[in-house]
Scaffold this active site. Structure first.
Site, short mmCIF file in Angstrom:
data_model
loop_
_atom_site.label_atom_id
_atom_site.label_comp_id
_atom_site.label_asym_id
_atom_site.label_seq_id
_atom_site.Cartn_x
_atom_site.Cartn_y
_atom_site.Cartn_z
N CYS A 124 0.83 -1.21 0.00
CA CYS A 124 0.00 0.00 0.00
C CYS A 124 0.86 1.26 0.00
O CYS A 124 0.51 2.26 -0.63
CB CYS A 124 -0.92 0.01 1.22
SG CYS A 124 -2.05 -1.39 1.27
N ASP A 184 -20.84 12.81 -14.41
CA ASP A 184 -22.27 12.60 -14.15
C ASP A 184 -22.50 11.74 -12.91
O ASP A 184 -23.63 11.37 -12.60
CB ASP A 184 -22.95 11.95 -15.36
CG ASP A 184 -22.31 10.63 -15.76
OD1 ASP A 184 -21.34 10.18 -15.10
OD2 ASP A 184 -22.76 10.04 -16.77
#
Length: 233
Positions: free
Chosen positions: A45, A149
Site C-alpha cells: 500500500c 455525471d
C-alpha cells in the site's frame, strides 16, 4: 450493494484527512477515482499511494480527483502520510496545470476513514482471505472510476496480495475520457496517440462527421466483413 457499470455512485458523507466531505459535492464537475487499500503502514500500500501521489499532476491534467480508502482511523492515516512522504519524496497538489509542493504532513489527495468497514462492505471491497491483527477482514484493492455525471464508468478489483499498475489506471482513464467525447473504442494495448477503432454501431453516413480525416477498413479478413475500422484522432 453491487455497483454495475452505469450505476450512480452513492453520494457518501465521508470522514477524510481533509475533513468531512460529501462525495458528489467534492467531485464537482471532475472525474473521480476512488481506490481502496487493505491497511495503513503496510508495504504494498505504501508503494501504491506513493506512486499515486507522484502522478497527481497527470491526474490533474485529466480533470480527475483521487480519493483513497482503508479500514483505518484518521489518526493512523495522518501518521502514515509522513511515511508516504518520506518514501516517495516531494508530493504535489495540482489544479489543472498549476502544481505546488505539499507541506510536510499533508498529502496529494484525501484518504477516507472507514474504520467501521461500512463503505468497504457496501461497495463489496472486502477481501475474504486477508485479516488484520485483530482478526477483522481487510479491504481488497478496488478502483472505481466515476464520471462527471457521478456514474460508474469502470471498476477494477485486485486481491490484497497484488499491487496495482497506475500506468494502466491512467491508460484506462484516457480511454474512458476519449470514448466519452467520440463514438470510438480502443483496441488491445492502446495508448494515447495510437489509432482507435470505429465500432460497427457508427453508421457510414456518420463517419465523415466524426472522423473527417477518414477511416481505414480491413477488408482482407476471410469473412469479408469490414468491421475493423481504424482512425487517428
Amino acid at each position: 450493494m453491487s455497483l454495475k457499470l452505469g450505476d450512480q455512485f452513492p453520494n457518501f458523507q465521508l470522514k477524510t484527512t481533509i475533513g468531512d466531505i460529501q462525495l458528489h459535492e467534492w467531485l464537482g464537475d471532475s472525474w473521480g477515482i476512488l481506490f481502496s487499500h487493505p491497511a495503513d503502514y503496510t508495504p504494498v500500500c505504501t508503494t501504491e499511494l506513493s506512486r499515486a501521489a507522484k502522478l497527481a499532476p497527470d491526474f490533474a491534467k485529466r480533470n480527475t480527483k483521487l480519493i483513497g480508502l482503508s479500514c483505518d482511523s484518521l489518526d493512523n492515516h495522518h501518521g502514515w502520510i509522513k511515511d508516504l512522504q518520506a518514501y516517495s519524496g516531494p508530493n504535489f497538489q495540482c489544479t489543472g496545470d498549476k502544481c505546488k509542493i505539499i507541506p510536510h504532513g499533508e498529502f496529494a489527495f484525501p484518504i477516507i476513514d472507514d474504520s467501521d468497514r461500512k463503505l468497504a462492505k457496501e461497495l463489496g471491497m472486502i477481501d475474504p482471505a486477508e485479516f488484520d491483527n485483530k482478526g477483522l477482514p481487510l479491504t481488497a484493492r478496488a478502483v472505481f472510476f466515476i464520471g462527471p455525471d457521478k456514474k460508474v464508468k469502470a471498476s477494477l478489483l485486485y486481491p490484497a496480495t497484488t499491487g496495482r499498475n497506475f500506468d494502466e489506471i491512467l491508460r484506462l482513464l484516457d480511454s474512458l475520457q476519449l470514448s466519452a467525447k467520440l463514438p470510438i473504442a480502443t483496441p488491445v494495448d492502446w495508448k494515447v496517440g495510437d489509432k482507435v477503432m470505429v465500432p460497427p454501431s457508427v453508421k457510414d453516413e456518420d463517419v465523415q462527421k466524426f472522423f473527417p480525416q477518414g477511416v481505414q477498413v480491413k477488408n482482407d479478413l476471410p469473412s469479408g466483413k469490414g468491421y475493423i475500422r481504424m482512425a487517428q484522432v
